[in-house]
Design a protein around this motif. Structure first.
Motif, PDB file in Angstrom:
ATOM      1  N   THR A  53      15.505   0.920  13.487  1.00  0.00           N
ATOM      2  CA  THR A  53      14.466   0.888  12.461  1.00  0.00           C
ATOM      3  C   THR A  53      14.842   1.865  11.363  1.00  0.00           C
ATOM      4  O   THR A  53      15.159   3.027  11.635  1.00  0.00           O
ATOM      5  N   ILE A  54      14.805   1.372  10.114  1.00  0.00           N
ATOM      6  CA  ILE A  54      15.095   2.206   8.952  1.00  0.00           C
ATOM      7  C   ILE A  54      13.857   2.219   8.073  1.00  0.00           C
ATOM      8  O   ILE A  54      13.273   1.162   7.806  1.00  0.00           O
ATOM      9  N   THR A  55      13.441   3.425   7.634  1.00  0.00           N
ATOM     10  CA  THR A  55      12.267   3.541   6.769  1.00  0.00           C
ATOM     11  C   THR A  55      12.613   4.327   5.508  1.00  0.00           C
ATOM     12  O   THR A  55      13.428   5.242   5.531  1.00  0.00           O
ATOM     13  N   PHE A  56      11.964   3.927   4.410  1.00  0.00           N
ATOM     14  CA  PHE A  56      12.053   4.639   3.134  1.00  0.00           C
ATOM     15  C   PHE A  56      10.705   4.469   2.461  1.00  0.00           C
ATOM     16  O   PHE A  56      10.342   3.361   2.050  1.00  0.00           O
ATOM     17  N   GLY A 102      15.005  -0.088  -1.215  1.00  0.00           N
ATOM     18  CA  GLY A 102      14.786   0.581  -2.488  1.00  0.00           C
ATOM     19  C   GLY A 102      15.599   1.837  -2.714  1.00  0.00           C
ATOM     20  O   GLY A 102      15.424   2.514  -3.734  1.00  0.00           O
ATOM     21  N   VAL A 103      16.500   2.179  -1.813  1.00  0.00           N
ATOM     22  CA  VAL A 103      17.361   3.348  -2.018  1.00  0.00           C
ATOM     23  C   VAL A 103      18.357   2.980  -3.122  1.00  0.00           C
ATOM     24  O   VAL A 103      19.014   1.942  -3.044  1.00  0.00           O
ATOM     25  N   PRO A 104      18.458   3.808  -4.176  1.00  0.00           N
ATOM     26  CA  PRO A 104      19.320   3.474  -5.314  1.00  0.00           C
ATOM     27  C   PRO A 104      20.799   3.368  -4.932  1.00  0.00           C
ATOM     28  O   PRO A 104      21.318   4.191  -4.192  1.00  0.00           O
ATOM     29  N   GLU A 105      21.436   2.340  -5.502  1.00  0.00           N
ATOM     30  CA  GLU A 105      22.862   2.134  -5.255  1.00  0.00           C
ATOM     31  C   GLU A 105      23.716   3.127  -6.041  1.00  0.00           C
ATOM     32  O   GLU A 105      24.776   3.532  -5.589  1.00  0.00           O
ATOM     33  N   LEU A 116      18.801  11.448   4.556  1.00  0.00           N
ATOM     34  CA  LEU A 116      18.398  10.619   5.679  1.00  0.00           C
ATOM     35  C   LEU A 116      18.511  11.409   6.962  1.00  0.00           C
ATOM     36  O   LEU A 116      19.390  12.258   7.122  1.00  0.00           O
ATOM     37  N   LEU A 117      17.576  11.140   7.843  1.00  0.00           N
ATOM     38  CA  LEU A 117      17.560  11.713   9.181  1.00  0.00           C
ATOM     39  C   LEU A 117      17.874  10.574  10.131  1.00  0.00           C
ATOM     40  O   LEU A 117      17.115   9.599  10.218  1.00  0.00           O
ATOM     41  N   ALA A 118      19.014  10.666  10.786  1.00  0.00           N
ATOM     42  CA  ALA A 118      19.438   9.645  11.743  1.00  0.00           C
ATOM     43  C   ALA A 118      19.194  10.193  13.139  1.00  0.00           C
ATOM     44  O   ALA A 118      19.646  11.300  13.458  1.00  0.00           O
ATOM     45  N   GLU A 119      18.466   9.425  13.958  1.00  0.00           N
ATOM     46  CA  GLU A 119      18.115   9.905  15.295  1.00  0.00           C
ATOM     47  C   GLU A 119      18.472   8.884  16.360  1.00  0.00           C
ATOM     48  O   GLU A 119      18.269   7.680  16.177  1.00  0.00           O
ATOM     49  N   GLY A 120      18.980   9.410  17.464  1.00  0.00           N
ATOM     50  CA  GLY A 120      19.260   8.580  18.622  1.00  0.00           C
ATOM     51  C   GLY A 120      18.040   8.498  19.517  1.00  0.00           C
ATOM     52  O   GLY A 120      17.140   9.345  19.442  1.00  0.00           O
ATOM     53  N   ALA A 121      17.996   7.496  20.378  1.00  0.00           N
ATOM     54  CA  ALA A 121      16.889   7.341  21.320  1.00  0.00           C
ATOM     55  C   ALA A 121      16.825   8.517  22.289  1.00  0.00           C
ATOM     56  O   ALA A 121      15.790   8.779  22.891  1.00  0.00           O
ATOM     57  N   ASP A 122      17.920   9.253  22.413  1.00  0.00           N
ATOM     58  CA  ASP A 122      17.964  10.416  23.295  1.00  0.00           C
ATOM     59  C   ASP A 122      17.499  11.701  22.614  1.00  0.00           C
ATOM     60  O   ASP A 122      17.543  12.772  23.190  1.00  0.00           O
ATOM     61  N   VAL A 181      14.671   7.786   5.537  1.00  0.00           N
ATOM     62  CA  VAL A 181      15.094   8.300   4.244  1.00  0.00           C
ATOM     63  C   VAL A 181      13.917   9.051   3.644  1.00  0.00           C
ATOM     64  O   VAL A 181      12.801   8.526   3.556  1.00  0.00           O
ATOM     65  N   LYS A 182      14.172  10.301   3.252  1.00  0.00           N
ATOM     66  CA  LYS A 182      13.114  11.172   2.702  1.00  0.00           C
ATOM     67  C   LYS A 182      13.639  11.878   1.450  1.00  0.00           C
ATOM     68  O   LYS A 182      14.812  11.838   1.162  1.00  0.00           O
ATOM     69  N   SER A 183      12.729  12.541   0.764  1.00  0.00           N
ATOM     70  CA  SER A 183      13.111  13.301  -0.425  1.00  0.00           C
ATOM     71  C   SER A 183      12.899  14.783  -0.170  1.00  0.00           C
ATOM     72  O   SER A 183      11.912  15.180   0.454  1.00  0.00           O
ATOM     73  N   ALA A 184      13.795  15.591  -0.703  1.00  0.00           N
ATOM     74  CA  ALA A 184      13.707  17.046  -0.548  1.00  0.00           C
ATOM     75  C   ALA A 184      12.831  17.670  -1.617  1.00  0.00           C
ATOM     76  O   ALA A 184      12.995  18.831  -1.949  1.00  0.00           O
ATOM     77  N   ASP A 185      11.901  16.929  -2.194  1.00  0.00           N
ATOM     78  CA  ASP A 185      11.002  17.470  -3.236  1.00  0.00           C
ATOM     79  C   ASP A 185      10.155  18.597  -2.702  1.00  0.00           C
ATOM     80  O   ASP A 185       9.716  18.664  -1.638  1.00  0.00           O
TER      81      ASP A 185
END
Length: 185
Positions: A53-56, A102-105, A116-122, A181-185
């Motif tokens: 699952t990918i979220t933005f 919607g992540v800019p190319e 982005l924070l990538a996480e494993g099921a573990d 995907v998050k912003s560091a604002d």
């Protein structure tokens, strides 16, 4: 020069810094004798990923292994320091998975604050600037792999985040379950 060395030694002592000769030898255990390194990524994953699952923002997308296989794939060969071997992975470029959300190319300005924070099921997780997985900015390829050396990933879950050009695979995420995907604002 002697004053600087003496100052550095005093600072290290006051700050509680230990030097390599003071580092513990053998397994690292807690007060009860439990191996404190057993939860690290080197162990077998307790729970295998079965979907990604990918979220933005308010958008998200989820892929099963079957749906993921239908996406256009690329291959990359990378040296895996843990395995001490070159491994060929096949998967989908990370940016190709992020663009539909919607992540800019071609990021610029505030777009460069995205990460982005990538996480494993573990529970293993790593953080990347989105620019690090964007071929417009970064020369290394980043893919979500579903096969290695022509075979499904298998014990490492259905998906694995792999980056070309890493000196060691510390930021590769086996058993990949989510990318946020998050912003560091």
């Amino acid at each position: 020069m002697a004053r600087i060395t003496t100052f550095a030694a005093i600072f290290a002592i006051c700050a509680g810094i230990t030097f390599a000769q003071d580092a513990p030898k053998g397994p690292v255990t807690d007060a009860h004798g439990n191996d404190t390194m057993s939860g690290m990524q080197m162990s077998k994953p307790a729970v295998r990923s079965t979907a990604l699952t990918i979220t933005f923002g308010d958008k998200s997308a989820t892929w099963s292994p079957e749906a993921f296989t239908a996406l256009p794939h690329v291959s990359l060969t990378a040296f895996n320091e843990h395995a001490k071997a070159n491994q060929t992975y096949s998967g989908v470029p990370v940016l190709a998975l992020l663009k539909p959300l919607g992540v800019p190319e071609k990021p610029h300005g505030k777009d460069l604050r995205l990460y982005l924070l990538a996480e494993g099921a573990d529970g293993y997780g790593v953080v990347f600037a989105v620019a690090e997985v964007n071929p417009d900015i970064h020369s290394g390829t980043a893919i979500v792999a579903d096969s290695m050396d022509g075979k499904p990933i298998g014990e490492d879950g259905a998906f694995k985040l792999v980056l070309e050009g890493e000196r060691r695979p510390a930021r590769w995420v086996r058993n990949l379950a989510t990318i946020k995907v998050k912003s560091a604002d």
